[in-house]
Design a protein around this motif. Sequence first.
Motif, PDB file in Angstrom:
ATOM      1  N   ALA A  53       0.766  -1.662   0.235  1.00  0.00           N
ATOM      2  CA  ALA A  53       0.518   0.159  -0.364  1.00  0.00           C
ATOM      3  C   ALA A  53       0.540   1.170  -0.566  1.00  0.00           C
ATOM      4  N   GLN A  54       2.307   1.313   0.525  1.00  0.00           N
ATOM      5  CA  GLN A  54       3.062   2.793   0.713  1.00  0.00           C
ATOM      6  C   GLN A  54       3.251   2.523  -0.181  1.00  0.00           C
ATOM      7  N   HIS A  55       3.837   1.630  -1.231  1.00  0.00           N
ATOM      8  CA  HIS A  55       4.740   1.731  -3.067  1.00  0.00           C
ATOM      9  C   HIS A  55       3.880   2.423  -3.469  1.00  0.00           C
ATOM     10  N   ILE A  56       2.637   1.927  -4.042  1.00  0.00           N
ATOM     11  CA  ILE A  56       1.043   2.293  -4.149  1.00  0.00           C
ATOM     12  C   ILE A  56       1.019   3.792  -3.777  1.00  0.00           C
ATOM     13  N   ALA A  57       0.773   4.351  -2.312  1.00  0.00           N
ATOM     14  CA  ALA A  57       0.603   5.255  -2.631  1.00  0.00           C
ATOM     15  C   ALA A  57       2.144   6.397  -3.044  1.00  0.00           C
ATOM     16  N   HIS A  58       3.210   5.913  -3.256  1.00  0.00           N
ATOM     17  CA  HIS A  58       3.774   6.537  -3.422  1.00  0.00           C
ATOM     18  C   HIS A  58       4.376   6.577  -5.192  1.00  0.00           C
ATOM     19  N   LEU A  59       3.176   5.953  -6.415  1.00  0.00           N
ATOM     20  CA  LEU A  59       3.686   6.274  -7.980  1.00  0.00           C
ATOM     21  C   LEU A  59       3.464   7.361  -8.047  1.00  0.00           C
ATOM     22  N   ASP A  60       2.610   7.895  -7.737  1.00  0.00           N
ATOM     23  CA  ASP A  60       2.563   8.833  -8.445  1.00  0.00           C
ATOM     24  C   ASP A  60       3.297  10.753  -7.895  1.00  0.00           C
ATOM     25  N   LYS A  61       4.078  10.104  -7.099  1.00  0.00           N
ATOM     26  CA  LYS A  61       4.358  11.272  -6.430  1.00  0.00           C
ATOM     27  C   LYS A  61       5.851  11.375  -6.803  1.00  0.00           C
ATOM     28  N   GLN A  62       6.312  10.114  -7.132  1.00  0.00           N
ATOM     29  CA  GLN A  62       7.992  10.489  -7.586  1.00  0.00           C
ATOM     30  C   GLN A  62       7.845   9.161  -8.551  1.00  0.00           C
ATOM     31  N   ALA A  63       8.744  10.536  -9.674  1.00  0.00           N
ATOM     32  CA  ALA A  63       8.766   9.319 -11.332  1.00  0.00           C
ATOM     33  C   ALA A  63      10.215   8.845 -11.303  1.00  0.00           C
ATOM     34  N   LYS A  64      10.238   8.062 -10.657  1.00  0.00           N
ATOM     35  CA  LYS A  64      12.149   7.074 -11.207  1.00  0.00           C
ATOM     36  C   LYS A  64      11.742   6.215 -11.926  1.00  0.00           C
ATOM     37  N   LEU A  65      13.094   6.485 -12.274  1.00  0.00           N
ATOM     38  CA  LEU A  65      13.578   5.669 -13.983  1.00  0.00           C
ATOM     39  C   LEU A  65      13.995   3.869 -13.163  1.00  0.00           C
TER      40      LEU A  65
END
Length: 128
Positions: A9-21
Amino acid sequence: YVLKPTFTAQHIAHLDKQAKLSRAYDGTTYLPGIVGLNNIKANDYANAVLQALSNVPPLRNYFLEEENYRRIQRPPGDIMFLLVQRFGELMRKLWNPRNFKAHVSPHEMLQAVVLCSKKNFQITKQGE
């Protein structure tokens, strides 16, 4: 992990907050969620729809966490749940930060569409 990616759930919550290649096995970089879908025969229209759906955050977030739909009760013989399972698998593959390649095969999802539509939709013919 590559074959069956999982998301917290934590990973999903951060998907749109950081664009990491991420880096694929061959050294190319890609942005999880923005990867290509292999074209199998004539499924380019389906690929466009699947790409669009994979970038609708509430839908994506629901399907990234398999636990959300794993225990859904369904009547015996109901094959429509196959669409739910395959769509979830495809979402997790598209958003996997550890893919081997910067593209994903939608083959299993397309097979489910063919099966559940009783062959009204085919991957060998252009459709809408």
